[in-house]
Design an enzyme around this catalytic site. Sequence first.
Site, PDB file in Angstrom:
ATOM      1  N   GLU A 189      -2.736   7.485   7.563  1.00  0.00           N
ATOM      2  CA  GLU A 189      -4.026   8.069   7.889  1.00  0.00           C
ATOM      3  C   GLU A 189      -3.987   9.481   8.501  1.00  0.00           C
ATOM      4  O   GLU A 189      -4.846  10.302   8.189  1.00  0.00           O
ATOM      5  CB  GLU A 189      -4.792   7.124   8.822  1.00  0.00           C
ATOM      6  N   ALA A 240       9.240   3.985  14.015  1.00  0.00           N
ATOM      7  CA  ALA A 240       8.239   4.442  13.044  1.00  0.00           C
ATOM      8  C   ALA A 240       6.812   4.263  13.574  1.00  0.00           C
ATOM      9  O   ALA A 240       6.519   3.323  14.309  1.00  0.00           O
ATOM     10  CB  ALA A 240       8.395   3.670  11.740  1.00  0.00           C
ATOM     11  N   LYS A 241       5.957   5.191  13.169  1.00  0.00           N
ATOM     12  CA  LYS A 241       4.520   5.072  13.391  1.00  0.00           C
ATOM     13  C   LYS A 241       3.851   4.930  12.025  1.00  0.00           C
ATOM     14  O   LYS A 241       4.447   5.271  11.014  1.00  0.00           O
ATOM     15  CB  LYS A 241       3.961   6.352  14.036  1.00  0.00           C
ATOM     16  N   GLY A 242       2.600   4.505  12.038  1.00  0.00           N
ATOM     17  CA  GLY A 242       1.844   4.487  10.788  1.00  0.00           C
ATOM     18  C   GLY A 242       1.656   5.909  10.302  1.00  0.00           C
ATOM     19  O   GLY A 242       1.327   6.805  11.077  1.00  0.00           O
ATOM     20  N   VAL A 243       1.880   6.131   9.001  1.00  0.00           N
ATOM     21  CA  VAL A 243       1.819   7.499   8.483  1.00  0.00           C
ATOM     22  C   VAL A 243       0.667   7.752   7.522  1.00  0.00           C
ATOM     23  O   VAL A 243       0.383   8.892   7.179  1.00  0.00           O
ATOM     24  CB  VAL A 243       3.132   7.903   7.768  1.00  0.00           C
ATOM     25  N   ILE A 280       0.866  -1.164   0.000  1.00  0.00           N
ATOM     26  CA  ILE A 280       0.000   0.000   0.000  1.00  0.00           C
ATOM     27  C   ILE A 280       0.909   1.221   0.000  1.00  0.00           C
ATOM     28  O   ILE A 280       1.517   1.570   0.999  1.00  0.00           O
ATOM     29  CB  ILE A 280      -1.048  -0.075   1.141  1.00  0.00           C
ATOM     30  N   SER A 329      -3.148   2.064   8.711  1.00  0.00           N
ATOM     31  CA  SER A 329      -1.738   2.448   8.875  1.00  0.00           C
ATOM     32  C   SER A 329      -0.923   1.360   9.555  1.00  0.00           C
ATOM     33  O   SER A 329       0.049   1.632  10.249  1.00  0.00           O
ATOM     34  CB  SER A 329      -1.613   3.764   9.660  1.00  0.00           C
ATOM     35  N   GLY A 351       4.014   1.915  -0.936  1.00  0.00           N
ATOM     36  CA  GLY A 351       5.397   1.977  -0.475  1.00  0.00           C
ATOM     37  C   GLY A 351       5.738   1.054   0.675  1.00  0.00           C
ATOM     38  O   GLY A 351       6.874   1.059   1.156  1.00  0.00           O
TER      39      GLY A 351
END
Lengths: 767, 282
Positions: A724, A719-722, A494, A535, A496
């Site tokens: 949303e 890293a966090k989900g980016v 999704i 995410s 990348g």
Amino acid sequence: MSDYSVVGKKLPRVDAVEKVTGAAQYGADVHPAGMLYGKIVRSKHAHAKILSIDTSEAEKLPGVRAIVTQDDVPSGRRVFATDKVLYLGEPLAAVAATDADVAEEAAELIKIEYEVLPVVQDVMESIKSSAPRLHGDETKDGPNRRDISAKIKELSSDQEDDNSDEIRKLKAELEKYSDEVYYNISAETHNEAGDVEKGFAESDVIVEDTYVIPRVHQTYMEPHVSVASADSSGKITVWASTQGPFAIRSGIAGTLGIPLTQINVIGTTMGGGFGGRFGVIITHVPAVLLSQKSGRPVRVQMTREEEFLDGRPAPGCVIKIKTGATNDGHILARQALAFWDSGSVSGASIGSTIRVRGVYKIPNIKIDAYGVHTNKSGTAAYRAPGAPQAIFAGESQLDDIAEQIGMDPVKFRLMNMREEGDSVPAGGSEPKVGYKETLEAVADAAGWWDRESDDNQGWGVAVGDWTNGCGPGGVYVSVHEDGSARIFHGSMDITGTDTAITQIIAEILTVPYENVTIRRGDTDSAPYSTGSGGSVVTFTMGNTAKLAAEDARRRILELAAERLNTNEDNLELKDGAVHIVTADPPKSISLGELAAYSLSTTGGPIVGKGAFARQPSTPALAAQIAKVEVDPDTGRTRVLKLVASQDVGFAINPMAVEGQIEGGVVQGYAWAMMEEMQYGDNGNINPGFVDYRVPTSADLPTVESVIVEVPAPNGPYGAKGVGEPPITPTLATMANAVKDAVGIRVTELPIKPEKVVEALKNNGHGA
Amino acid sequence: MKSFEFFEPTTLAEASNLFAQEHAQLLAGGTDLVIGMKAYTETPETVISLQKIPGLDGITTDNDKSISIGAMTKVRQVELSEDIQQYHTALAEGASEIGSIQIRNLATIGGNIAHASPAADTVAGLLVADAQVDIASADGERSVPINELFTGPGQTVLKPGEIITQFRLPNPVSGSHYIKHKIREVMDLAFIGVASAVNVQNGVIKEARIGLAAVAPTPIRATEAENLLSGKIPTPELLAQAGEAAAAATSPISDLRCSAEHRKEMVDVLTRRTLQNALDRV
């Protein structure tokens, strides 16, 4: 960041070449030999009883190979309507024919007799007793009735006498709220912390509004499509354009009573998903049914019109919201009552109403949210489901409070933001999140502190929060004799995520990025993977990939110790080779040599395995500033500047992260300014891109992205989900900018020219 | 799409004979027709391409600066023609508002007009250019003024077998301007379209023309507003009067795009604005 050689770098995407050259295989590119074309027969009414379905004429048409209806669904789960249709475009049957035109003609030949029923498409009408009932007569109490009933119940259990004065008084009061008996409710949720009445009583300023947010479609470029093939043994293969092949597999198994492993789902390259590509019955189940019946592969592919009629868009909603604050800028209380348009089924992100709380220290809060049935298709997730709607209401109202008490909107937000260790109303305490850093970063980058405006120009700010999901996943990585590495997994890329997984494995194995390749398996071959939404992917699969690479590294060091005749403690994996740290002259062995050597060892080849399911994630913040110019005569708004910052934890690929920020901002802008599914007397009236407007590149200036990195404790490299967060504040950012420009508070989206002109005539009211 | 017979005649007479049959459609650029056929809203039995007929495209300017535009001229050519940009700016601006560049490279000005959408983007510009529409059929040729071409939405005075061959723009105007009211910057349909053209002599408006799209069943000229202006020295008050008169001449509908009231109001605003800009361009 400088410690890493692959993660944290703007590397080209692993799928760039196949996308650019057109080699990527989308759902419509799949064409097995003998394939038939499926077509879904759809209701021509938004609400009607079905008196009869007659397929006899269609069956006679040459080229028609199968017709299916609800009678063909063994589980009885609603795939096709039988007794009643609840929205325009609801599926009633499906046909498969030797070409698409024959299928189209056959669909027209299926005769359906309807008895038309009254239609309700507005949530505020649907809750009334006068509204037609979609599913039954059950009612729910509104917030005041709930509170009074709770008090009555409490008193009755304390005292034996049910007719005390107090109870009689309460019962009389209950009567006063007779309009709070809601019909057509599909779901409800209630949250409360502190005492809002007390909070409002102590407030110097109270603002109360009703915000109306329209239903919008995810408008992914590729419409829903699936190709299904049932072989003579009953084995089913489905080429599905989906965010979650494993969810599709279990969905088909459950709906059609087929053993799970008799179904193989092959995820095709996705032409966008945004949360709307998880549906099982939209095209996948009809394709399987048609293939089972015809014995041939069948493709069911939606047109854009069908997408608007029978996709699963984001719910619209009506939010009544009230906020109280002190003159020195402390928010004391916030209350919201939301009605979410869930369409013909339940759902509709109603839990996201809690997002009106934002990232602020609000001691007293009360949220009541209801999902409401209407004669529309069901809804699904759309990029931070429910958050843009709730945050639009919350962040718009914050600006009005700031204005009333004469505080700068950025300073007002900074002052009220929660800090590390603050208690969170839902329980627990606030982790370290870059709330203030992110807002300060966008303010600095946009030039907020010395902003200037000409006539009819204005600046708007808003923030939005979201926390990425997490789910199960598995990854294998193999190292080959030429020193390259190959990844095998089952999660859909999704925008990348395959690239992020590849970067993480290249980083750990110290293999050059271009020598690491990634392969996706189908559900028959790949380990289970959670759907690519919420995410989750970089968080989940990133952690999974890290575990797999670390597992491979353990084997690499084991092999190297054996081969170099030394202890693993003396070894270091670096630049694609294992080195003896203490050796002089240097001594090393390449990964390729180790992979070749491994083939004749007892322990065997280098295969790393990673599996992961759950770790707490950390909230992320998106903060945005827009500068706009409004033409007061025509009502048209032009964006002059749009700056977006986001706390991403750690940007594994900053280029991909910027792409996500830009994409989210553009979708938020579109929702604010032009997107809207419109409904007439009989369902959706703008089912196409002529009158459902999505923006083009000419509508927006270049979005300036600002990456803020406050690491998430459990994320891969922090890293966090980016994906949303960036859509969450944009609706309010735009509305706040328009307010600043010409003084009108738009409470009903989108901000269309006509609304602006009207509001200006009414001195800013009634927008 | 439904199956159909396809013809590529090389003469107008041949095309006209084919087109005189029932359920026949002409294919020019195809940007309206093919979409309609794919959506089953157009189901012709015969499709006649005009692409092989020589002499139907191109823009020519005579010594007296009168301009002819072949019906098969691509909209993109109209948009980029220096002569049209100079002498009939509103028409070039209208052409630039149609679809995307890819669409404009396919779509023809003849198709845009023959489709007879009240919202066509080249129509207001042709109206204020006072264009003549040349029409040919197997029976001969005739010419009608553009403001007499349309009879209703999708309806024209064209008889079976009649084909538009060219548009003649007799005299240049001293200044003109087209504004399309819309939501999106590009690739949007006109909520309304307004073109104004003026000829000015010694500071006096000798002649004014105002063309309005998407405000009535057919594109219209706002003749009362035009009459108000002619022979006058332009002032903001005069332009405001013209705006009001133009709005009064319209009979718009309310639809999913906007209300009739908004359309009327925008006619007023954009008439004033296009007049002012046309005057500034003189």
